[in-house]
Design a protein around this motif. Sequence first.
Motif, PDB file in Angstrom:
ATOM      1  N   PRO A   1       3.788  37.876  49.887  1.00  0.00           N
ATOM      2  CA  PRO A   1       4.713  37.773  48.826  1.00  0.00           C
ATOM      3  C   PRO A   1       3.723  37.302  47.732  1.00  0.00           C
ATOM      4  CG  PRO A   1       6.134  37.331  50.229  1.00  0.00           C
ATOM      5  CD  PRO A   1       4.763  37.186  51.014  1.00  0.00           C
ATOM      6  N   PRO A   2       3.874  37.673  46.275  1.00  0.00           N
ATOM      7  CA  PRO A   2       3.084  36.784  45.424  1.00  0.00           C
ATOM      8  C   PRO A   2       3.730  35.447  45.359  1.00  0.00           C
ATOM      9  CG  PRO A   2       3.928  38.989  44.682  1.00  0.00           C
ATOM     10  CD  PRO A   2       4.496  38.525  45.810  1.00  0.00           C
ATOM     11  N   THR A   3       2.729  34.545  45.056  1.00  0.00           N
ATOM     12  CA  THR A   3       2.913  33.156  45.054  1.00  0.00           C
ATOM     13  C   THR A   3       4.080  32.732  43.945  1.00  0.00           C
ATOM     14  OG1 THR A   3       0.948  32.464  46.040  1.00  0.00           O
ATOM     15  CG2 THR A   3       2.074  30.748  44.882  1.00  0.00           C
ATOM     16  N   TRP A   4       3.868  33.670  42.935  1.00  0.00           N
ATOM     17  CA  TRP A   4       4.633  33.338  41.701  1.00  0.00           C
ATOM     18  C   TRP A   4       6.090  33.378  41.985  1.00  0.00           C
ATOM     19  CZ3 TRP A   4       7.886  36.602  39.388  1.00  0.00           C
ATOM     20  CH2 TRP A   4       7.665  38.241  39.746  1.00  0.00           C
ATOM     21  N   THR A   5       6.371  34.561  42.991  1.00  0.00           N
ATOM     22  CA  THR A   5       7.786  34.746  43.186  1.00  0.00           C
ATOM     23  C   THR A   5       8.435  33.575  44.007  1.00  0.00           C
ATOM     24  OG1 THR A   5       7.238  36.013  45.282  1.00  0.00           O
ATOM     25  CG2 THR A   5       7.607  37.319  43.269  1.00  0.00           C
ATOM     26  N   LEU A   6       7.436  33.010  45.099  1.00  0.00           N
ATOM     27  CA  LEU A   6       8.134  32.061  45.781  1.00  0.00           C
ATOM     28  C   LEU A   6       8.392  30.757  44.930  1.00  0.00           C
ATOM     29  CD1 LEU A   6       5.953  32.692  48.837  1.00  0.00           C
ATOM     30  CD2 LEU A   6       8.286  33.526  48.435  1.00  0.00           C
ATOM     31  N   ASP A   7       7.387  30.456  44.132  1.00  0.00           N
ATOM     32  CA  ASP A   7       7.652  29.360  43.259  1.00  0.00           C
ATOM     33  C   ASP A   7       8.649  29.476  42.365  1.00  0.00           C
ATOM     34  OD1 ASP A   7       5.108  28.324  44.342  1.00  0.00           O
ATOM     35  OD2 ASP A   7       3.964  29.028  42.649  1.00  0.00           O
ATOM     36  N   LEU A   8       8.790  30.614  41.645  1.00  0.00           N
ATOM     37  CA  LEU A   8       9.870  31.035  41.033  1.00  0.00           C
ATOM     38  C   LEU A   8      11.498  30.819  41.677  1.00  0.00           C
ATOM     39  CD1 LEU A   8      10.815  31.345  38.012  1.00  0.00           C
ATOM     40  CD2 LEU A   8      10.354  33.769  38.308  1.00  0.00           C
ATOM     41  N   PHE A   9      11.449  31.173  42.849  1.00  0.00           N
ATOM     42  CA  PHE A   9      12.682  31.295  43.782  1.00  0.00           C
ATOM     43  C   PHE A   9      12.748  29.554  43.894  1.00  0.00           C
ATOM     44  CE2 PHE A   9      12.801  35.115  46.405  1.00  0.00           C
ATOM     45  CZ  PHE A   9      13.942  35.487  46.325  1.00  0.00           C
ATOM     46  N   GLU A  10      11.912  28.810  44.278  1.00  0.00           N
ATOM     47  CA  GLU A  10      12.102  27.286  44.272  1.00  0.00           C
ATOM     48  C   GLU A  10      12.818  26.695  42.858  1.00  0.00           C
ATOM     49  OE1 GLU A  10       8.734  25.330  45.907  1.00  0.00           O
ATOM     50  OE2 GLU A  10       8.664  26.711  47.736  1.00  0.00           O
ATOM     51  N   THR A  11      12.205  27.156  41.790  1.00  0.00           N
ATOM     52  CA  THR A  11      12.700  26.527  40.370  1.00  0.00           C
ATOM     53  C   THR A  11      13.994  26.932  40.305  1.00  0.00           C
ATOM     54  OG1 THR A  11      10.263  26.800  39.671  1.00  0.00           O
ATOM     55  CG2 THR A  11      12.192  26.507  38.116  1.00  0.00           C
ATOM     56  N   ILE A  12      14.202  28.240  40.568  1.00  0.00           N
ATOM     57  CA  ILE A  12      15.738  28.590  40.005  1.00  0.00           C
ATOM     58  C   ILE A  12      16.697  28.105  41.142  1.00  0.00           C
ATOM     59  CG2 ILE A  12      17.138  30.718  40.158  1.00  0.00           C
ATOM     60  CD1 ILE A  12      15.122  30.907  37.735  1.00  0.00           C
ATOM     61  N   GLU A  13      16.181  28.096  42.514  1.00  0.00           N
ATOM     62  CA  GLU A  13      17.433  27.720  43.411  1.00  0.00           C
ATOM     63  C   GLU A  13      17.540  26.070  43.217  1.00  0.00           C
ATOM     64  OE1 GLU A  13      18.963  29.133  45.984  1.00  0.00           O
ATOM     65  OE2 GLU A  13      18.232  30.867  44.824  1.00  0.00           O
ATOM     66  N   ALA A  14      16.351  25.379  42.733  1.00  0.00           N
ATOM     67  CA  ALA A  14      16.547  23.866  42.279  1.00  0.00           C
ATOM     68  C   ALA A  14      17.391  23.591  41.214  1.00  0.00           C
ATOM     69  CB  ALA A  14      15.374  23.269  42.322  1.00  0.00           C
ATOM     70  N   GLY A  15      17.885  24.596  40.366  1.00  0.00           N
ATOM     71  CA  GLY A  15      18.598  24.491  39.501  1.00  0.00           C
ATOM     72  C   GLY A  15      17.777  23.991  37.899  1.00  0.00           C
ATOM     73  N   GLU A  16      16.282  24.175  38.299  1.00  0.00           N
ATOM     74  CA  GLU A  16      15.627  23.807  37.254  1.00  0.00           C
ATOM     75  C   GLU A  16      15.214  24.727  35.985  1.00  0.00           C
ATOM     76  OE1 GLU A  16      11.713  22.240  38.371  1.00  0.00           O
ATOM     77  OE2 GLU A  16      12.511  21.441  40.070  1.00  0.00           O
ATOM     78  N   LYS A  17      15.160  24.320  34.792  1.00  0.00           N
ATOM     79  CA  LYS A  17      15.197  25.554  33.615  1.00  0.00           C
ATOM     80  C   LYS A  17      13.888  25.573  33.049  1.00  0.00           C
ATOM     81  CE  LYS A  17      19.583  23.783  32.746  1.00  0.00           C
ATOM     82  NZ  LYS A  17      20.614  22.971  31.585  1.00  0.00           N
ATOM     83  N   THR A  18      12.942  24.908  33.527  1.00  0.00           N
ATOM     84  CA  THR A  18      11.591  25.241  32.986  1.00  0.00           C
ATOM     85  C   THR A  18      10.661  26.029  33.735  1.00  0.00           C
ATOM     86  OG1 THR A  18      11.657  22.943  32.190  1.00  0.00           O
ATOM     87  CG2 THR A  18       9.558  23.780  32.354  1.00  0.00           C
ATOM     88  N   LEU A  19      10.156  27.138  33.164  1.00  0.00           N
ATOM     89  CA  LEU A  19       9.275  28.039  33.766  1.00  0.00           C
ATOM     90  C   LEU A  19       7.970  27.921  33.020  1.00  0.00           C
ATOM     91  CD1 LEU A  19      11.541  31.320  33.527  1.00  0.00           C
ATOM     92  CD2 LEU A  19      11.479  29.452  35.374  1.00  0.00           C
ATOM     93  N   THR A  20       6.968  28.248  33.861  1.00  0.00           N
ATOM     94  CA  THR A  20       5.597  28.201  33.294  1.00  0.00           C
ATOM     95  C   THR A  20       5.536  29.610  32.578  1.00  0.00           C
ATOM     96  OG1 THR A  20       4.385  29.528  34.976  1.00  0.00           O
ATOM     97  CG2 THR A  20       4.676  27.083  35.175  1.00  0.00           C
ATOM     98  N   GLY A  21       4.317  29.917  31.741  1.00  0.00           N
ATOM     99  CA  GLY A  21       4.518  30.991  30.907  1.00  0.00           C
ATOM    100  C   GLY A  21       4.084  32.109  31.750  1.00  0.00           C
ATOM    101  N   ALA A  22       3.277  31.999  32.775  1.00  0.00           N
ATOM    102  CA  ALA A  22       3.023  33.118  33.613  1.00  0.00           C
ATOM    103  C   ALA A  22       4.437  33.697  34.550  1.00  0.00           C
ATOM    104  CB  ALA A  22       1.953  32.763  34.711  1.00  0.00           C
ATOM    105  N   GLN A  23       5.323  32.600  35.090  1.00  0.00           N
ATOM    106  CA  GLN A  23       6.397  32.788  35.736  1.00  0.00           C
ATOM    107  C   GLN A  23       7.288  33.769  34.637  1.00  0.00           C
ATOM    108  OE1 GLN A  23       7.663  28.898  36.450  1.00  0.00           O
ATOM    109  NE2 GLN A  23       7.260  29.231  38.708  1.00  0.00           N
ATOM    110  N   ALA A  24       7.429  33.172  33.451  1.00  0.00           N
ATOM    111  CA  ALA A  24       8.338  33.743  32.232  1.00  0.00           C
ATOM    112  C   ALA A  24       7.813  35.221  32.175  1.00  0.00           C
ATOM    113  CB  ALA A  24       8.352  33.076  31.005  1.00  0.00           C
ATOM    114  N   ARG A  25       6.581  35.363  32.188  1.00  0.00           N
ATOM    115  CA  ARG A  25       5.763  36.902  31.871  1.00  0.00           C
ATOM    116  C   ARG A  25       6.267  37.915  33.159  1.00  0.00           C
ATOM    117  NH1 ARG A  25       2.266  33.499  29.146  1.00  0.00           N
ATOM    118  NH2 ARG A  25       1.172  33.418  30.878  1.00  0.00           N
ATOM    119  N   HIS A  26       6.050  37.272  34.348  1.00  0.00           N
ATOM    120  CA  HIS A  26       6.155  37.977  35.403  1.00  0.00           C
ATOM    121  C   HIS A  26       7.785  38.317  35.583  1.00  0.00           C
ATOM    122  CE1 HIS A  26       2.280  37.772  37.415  1.00  0.00           C
ATOM    123  NE2 HIS A  26       2.121  36.364  37.451  1.00  0.00           N
ATOM    124  N   LEU A  27       8.457  37.408  35.565  1.00  0.00           N
ATOM    125  CA  LEU A  27       9.979  37.811  35.561  1.00  0.00           C
ATOM    126  C   LEU A  27      10.253  38.752  34.466  1.00  0.00           C
ATOM    127  CD1 LEU A  27      12.574  37.183  36.508  1.00  0.00           C
ATOM    128  CD2 LEU A  27      12.932  35.115  35.041  1.00  0.00           C
TER     129      LEU A  27
END
Length: 103
Positions: A41-67
């Motif tokens: 799986p693309p690394t960004w998907t796993l990183d974004l999973f972790e961010t969302i699951e941790a309840g964090e609200k800050t996304l990198t620009g790349a994560q936001a564009r991919h999402l």
Amino acid sequence: MSSTPPETETHEVTLSREEQWVVHHVLSERVDAALDEDEAPPTWTLDLFETIEAGEKTLTGAQARHLYDELTAYVNRDETPSEDVVHGSSVLSRLEELLEPAS
């Protein structure tokens, strides 16, 4: 001395419980599709999973564009449940505002 600068662009994105579910679902589909093709799986998907699951609200620009790209594809599918379209479209609107270049 020309190295690529690190990704420093970040965006704060607050998601309701329903929006989190839709994002989680979209990310899960992306990961499952990669695994079905015997790919990592693309690394960004796993990183974004972790961010969302941790309840964090800050996304990198790349994560936001991919999402944004993944959610756009999801809400435009005919088989996407109407409730998911509503919540996904809400997230897309916020992401679009954040990702628009400053004039």
